[in-house]
Write a protein that holds these residues in place. Structure first.
Motif, PDB file in Angstrom:
ATOM      1  N   PRO A 201       0.822  -1.211   0.000  1.00 50.11           N
ATOM      2  CA  PRO A 201       0.000   0.000   0.000  1.00 50.11           C
ATOM      3  C   PRO A 201       0.863   1.271   0.000  1.00 50.11           C
ATOM      4  N   LEU A 202       0.455   2.236  -0.796  1.00 58.91           N
ATOM      5  CA  LEU A 202       1.172   3.514  -0.892  1.00 58.91           C
ATOM      6  C   LEU A 202       0.143   4.625  -0.767  1.00 58.91           C
ATOM      7  N   TYR A 203       0.435   5.606   0.094  1.00 52.19           N
ATOM      8  CA  TYR A 203      -0.547   6.677   0.338  1.00 52.19           C
ATOM      9  C   TYR A 203       0.163   8.024   0.368  1.00 52.19           C
ATOM     10  N   ASP A 204      -0.324   8.956  -0.460  1.00 50.32           N
ATOM     11  CA  ASP A 204       0.156  10.341  -0.419  1.00 50.32           C
ATOM     12  C   ASP A 204      -0.998  11.218   0.064  1.00 50.32           C
ATOM     13  N   PRO A 205      -0.927  11.693   1.326  1.00 44.17           N
ATOM     14  CA  PRO A 205      -2.047  12.459   1.882  1.00 44.17           C
ATOM     15  C   PRO A 205      -2.057  13.933   1.471  1.00 44.17           C
ATOM     16  N   MET A 206      -1.062  14.375   0.717  1.00 41.14           N
ATOM     17  CA  MET A 206      -1.030  15.763   0.193  1.00 41.14           C
ATOM     18  C   MET A 206      -0.630  15.664  -1.271  1.00 41.14           C
ATOM     19  N   SER A 273      -7.461  20.117  -1.184  1.00 39.79           N
ATOM     20  CA  SER A 273      -8.026  20.953  -2.247  1.00 39.79           C
ATOM     21  C   SER A 273      -8.738  20.123  -3.311  1.00 39.79           C
ATOM     22  N   GLY A 274     -10.016  20.424  -3.493  1.00 39.62           N
ATOM     23  CA  GLY A 274     -10.775  19.749  -4.551  1.00 39.62           C
ATOM     24  C   GLY A 274     -10.226  20.072  -5.927  1.00 39.62           C
ATOM     25  N   ASP A 275      -9.740  21.304  -6.108  1.00 38.62           N
ATOM     26  CA  ASP A 275      -9.161  21.686  -7.411  1.00 38.62           C
ATOM     27  C   ASP A 275      -7.959  20.798  -7.740  1.00 38.62           C
ATOM     28  N   MET A 276      -7.113  20.587  -6.709  1.00 40.81           N
ATOM     29  CA  MET A 276      -5.922  19.765  -6.956  1.00 40.81           C
ATOM     30  C   MET A 276      -6.321  18.329  -7.315  1.00 40.81           C
ATOM     31  N   LEU A 277      -7.336  17.833  -6.638  1.00 40.87           N
ATOM     32  CA  LEU A 277      -7.755  16.455  -6.930  1.00 40.87           C
ATOM     33  C   LEU A 277      -8.299  16.345  -8.352  1.00 40.87           C
ATOM     34  N   ASP A 278      -8.988  17.404  -8.819  1.00 46.21           N
ATOM     35  CA  ASP A 278      -9.464  17.386 -10.218  1.00 46.21           C
ATOM     36  C   ASP A 278      -8.277  17.346 -11.180  1.00 46.21           C
ATOM     37  N   LYS A 279      -7.233  18.105 -10.832  1.00 49.12           N
ATOM     38  CA  LYS A 279      -6.038  18.098 -11.699  1.00 49.12           C
ATOM     39  C   LYS A 279      -5.404  16.709 -11.703  1.00 49.12           C
ATOM     40  N   VAL A 292      -6.963   4.748  -9.187  1.00 50.28           N
ATOM     41  CA  VAL A 292      -6.207   5.378  -8.099  1.00 50.28           C
ATOM     42  C   VAL A 292      -7.217   6.218  -7.315  1.00 50.28           C
ATOM     43  N   PRO A 293      -7.743   5.666  -6.206  1.00 50.29           N
ATOM     44  CA  PRO A 293      -8.784   6.388  -5.481  1.00 50.29           C
ATOM     45  C   PRO A 293      -8.244   7.655  -4.823  1.00 50.29           C
ATOM     46  N   LEU A 294      -8.999   8.732  -4.959  1.00 54.47           N
ATOM     47  CA  LEU A 294      -8.603  10.023  -4.381  1.00 54.47           C
ATOM     48  C   LEU A 294      -9.726  10.539  -3.492  1.00 54.47           C
ATOM     49  N   LYS A 295      -9.344  11.150  -2.372  1.00 49.30           N
ATOM     50  CA  LYS A 295     -10.354  11.696  -1.463  1.00 49.30           C
ATOM     51  C   LYS A 295      -9.969  13.093  -1.051  1.00 49.30           C
ATOM     52  N   GLN A 296     -10.979  13.926  -0.781  1.00 50.18           N
ATOM     53  CA  GLN A 296     -10.688  15.265  -0.263  1.00 50.18           C
ATOM     54  C   GLN A 296     -10.666  15.196   1.269  1.00 50.18           C
ATOM     55  N   VAL A 297      -9.468  15.278   1.826  1.00 48.51           N
ATOM     56  CA  VAL A 297      -9.300  15.107   3.281  1.00 48.51           C
ATOM     57  C   VAL A 297      -8.214  16.057   3.767  1.00 48.51           C
ATOM     58  N   ASP A 298      -8.423  16.674   4.914  1.00 46.96           N
ATOM     59  CA  ASP A 298      -7.357  17.419   5.572  1.00 46.96           C
ATOM     60  C   ASP A 298      -6.362  16.378   6.103  1.00 46.96           C
ATOM     61  N   GLY A 345     -15.504  22.335  -2.929  1.00 50.27           N
ATOM     62  CA  GLY A 345     -14.153  21.853  -3.202  1.00 50.27           C
ATOM     63  C   GLY A 345     -13.336  22.839  -4.004  1.00 50.27           C
ATOM     64  N   ASP A 346     -13.868  24.040  -4.282  1.00 45.86           N
ATOM     65  CA  ASP A 346     -13.067  24.947  -5.100  1.00 45.86           C
ATOM     66  C   ASP A 346     -12.159  25.767  -4.205  1.00 45.86           C
ATOM     67  N   ASP A 347     -11.052  26.230  -4.741  1.00 51.68           N
ATOM     68  CA  ASP A 347     -10.050  26.885  -3.909  1.00 51.68           C
ATOM     69  C   ASP A 347     -10.557  28.199  -3.338  1.00 51.68           C
ATOM     70  N   GLU A 348     -11.374  28.908  -4.101  1.00 55.59           N
ATOM     71  CA  GLU A 348     -11.858  30.199  -3.612  1.00 55.59           C
ATOM     72  C   GLU A 348     -12.710  29.978  -2.362  1.00 55.59           C
ATOM     73  N   GLY A 349     -13.639  29.006  -2.485  1.00 53.19           N
ATOM     74  CA  GLY A 349     -14.484  28.675  -1.343  1.00 53.19           C
ATOM     75  C   GLY A 349     -13.636  28.199  -0.192  1.00 53.19           C
ATOM     76  N   PHE A 350     -12.591  27.460  -0.518  1.00 59.92           N
ATOM     77  CA  PHE A 350     -11.737  26.933   0.524  1.00 59.92           C
ATOM     78  C   PHE A 350     -11.000  28.041   1.255  1.00 59.92           C
ATOM     79  N   ARG A 351     -10.535  29.039   0.455  1.00 60.77           N
ATOM     80  CA  ARG A 351      -9.795  30.138   1.093  1.00 60.77           C
ATOM     81  C   ARG A 351     -10.664  30.836   2.134  1.00 60.77           C
TER      82      ARG A 351
END
Ligand SMILES: C[S@@+](CC[C@H](N)C(=O)[O-])C[C@H]1O[C@@H](n2cnc3c(N)ncnc32)[C@H](O)[C@@H]1O
Length: 440
Positions: A201-206, A273-279, A292-298, A345-351
């Motif tokens: 298992p390999l996990y990148d949380p950022m 960041s939802g934007d980053m996950l979309d990228k 490759v499952p991706l989740k929006q998580v702090d 999940g957008d960066d503006e909303g996140f800011r």
């Protein structure tokens, strides 16, 4: 015919590159086609035939380029450099119809102006081609067909013909980048240093744009890093198209076999960041990677994505390049699942949802998450901040100096072994630089 090649790579990854070249030689080439040689700061030499040079381009994840050594001789002046370049039979590699770019790098060179030295090498090549063919090549510094590199030391000038073209970390799949994406070859080298192998298992949380994950998934699916791109050697006069077709069809067959056998890759990512996950998703699609499952998580709320322990790998935001998000200084609620949802999940909303605590709070919480929830895992964190272990309140098992471009970094390894997580006191911030060791 046998040639000498030099393969540059990000500094700190020379041994990993040499091991990777040895794997390519052992598993994909006939004996003698690629014989790894000396490791020097910033790269590895090898001797080999054309198939070896082409295979290094196609299969190396860690190399920045593959350069063919043309000549080497002592020099003292620009005129000596001109003479060396003028004598070479460039016409056996390319014609005046190809566009040219020359680059000169130097360590302790006695020459006053590298710009002038660059002009002299360019003039020498153009003069040579005009003499033998009646025409001079045009210069194109943006997208040249042919790149020549001159490397000057205090005593010697070495000329190289680049066989790669665009740098090898440009795989062709990453169009969507974040603010501080990691170069693909640095990410691939770090994966090799972690000792990760497919199935663990390999996990990148950022995960940002997903570089670690895409490199790992391509390894797991036997997708050669250069399978979808072109190389400068394809335009060379000596291009061995039959040998190239053979190498590419072997790589395509390996990929198809691996795809048929593929199960759960056990490669996971998350980012705040939802934007980053979309990228990242768009990048994975281009790289031919599903699953490759991706989740929006702090990252402070992260939990192991797999039942068996594996490897956490990440490059968290560096102070000067990109900031930690979701901070919580003044006791304000940090973004919850709900506030993240409301921000779409957008960066503006996140800011709007973020506050501005010092990064140390974030790293302390990150360290707590690792200690409390990731027993049995090993974590590898790349950062330019040498105080990271103190901020995480974890003691590193190893640290490896690496360069992210010009930025000097450390890859810290933390072994999160049950009952023996080596904690360090909160005030033990300054990680000693003595006794730096490589991961085993
Ligand atoms: C240096 S970038 C990682 C780049 C990534 N390795 C790549 O190649 O694109 C740091 C990432 O951390 C993410 N980040 C910042 N604060 C975070 C937090 N609290 N939790 C999770 N991710 C966070 C950012 O959105 C960014 O994508």
């Amino acid at each position: 015919m046998s040639f000498e090649f030099f393969v540059p790579c990000p500094r700190g990854l020379e041994a990993a590159l040499a091991a990777e070249l040895a794997d390519t030689a052992a598993n994909r080439l006939p004996p003698g086609a690629l014989q790894p040689g000396a490791e020097v700061p910033g790269g590895v030499h090898f001797r080999g035939n054309w198939a070896g040079g082409m295979a290094a381009n196609l299969h190396s994840r860690i190399a920045s380029r593959v350069m063919l050594k043309i000549a080497q001789r002592p020099y003292r002046s620009e005129q000596d450099v001109y003479a060396l370049a003028r004598e070479q039979r460039w016409e056996q590699w390319f014609s005046a119809n190809e566009t040219l770019r020359v680059d000169v790098t130097a360590i302790k060179s006695p020459l006053r102006s590298l710009e002038f030295a660059t002009l002299r090498v360019k003039d020498a090549i153009c003069d040579r081609l005009r003499e033998v063919s009646g025409a001079r090549p045009s210069i194109d510094t943006a997208l040249p067909d042919v790149r020549v590199f001159a490397f000057l030391t205090a005593t010697d000038c070495t000329l190289y013909l680049d066989t790669s073209g665009e740098p090898l970390f440009k795989r062709g799949w990453r169009l969507d980048k974040g603010a501080a994406p990691l170069r693909e070859n640095l990410a691939a080298g770090i994966l090799r240093l972690t000792g990760w192998t497919p199935g663990t298992p390999l996990y990148d949380p950022m995960c940002g744009s997903g570089t670690f994950l895409a490199e790992a998934a391509q390894v797991a699916l036997a997708i050669a890093p250069g399978i979808d791109r072109r190389f400068a050697f394809e335009k060379f006069r000596q291009f061995d198209s039959a040998a190239w077709r053979h190498l590419k069809s072997a790589a395509t067959a390996a990929r198809d076999d691996a795809r048929r056998a593929a199960r759960d890759l056990q490669i996971y990512g998350s980012d705040i960041s939802g934007d980053m996950l979309d990228k990242a998703r768009a990048n994975f699609q281009r790289a031919g990677l599903a699953n490759v499952p991706l989740k929006q998580v702090d990252a402070r709320d992260m939990a192991p994505p797999a039942a068996t322990p594996g490897i956490v790998v990440a490059n968290p935001p560096y102070g000067e390049r990109i900031e930690v998000r979701g901070r919580n200084a003044r006791g304000e609620a940090r973004p919850t699942a709900r506030s993240l949802r409301e921000s779409n999940g957008d960066d503006e909303g996140f800011r709007r949802a973020q506050t501005d605590a010092p990064d140390s709070e974030f790293f302390q919480a990150l360290g707590d998450a690792l200690k409390q929830r990731f027993t049995g895992w090993r974590a590898f964190i790349l950062t330019s901040d040498r105080k990271l272990p103190g901020q995480l309140r974890l003691r590193e098992s190893a640290k490896t100096p690496l360069y992210n471009g010009a930025l000097e970094c450390r890859l810290f390894r933390f072994d999160l072994i049950a009952g023996s997580v080596r904690q360090r006191p909160a005030n033990a911030d300054g990680a000693s630089e003595d006794g730096a060791q490589k991961p085993v």
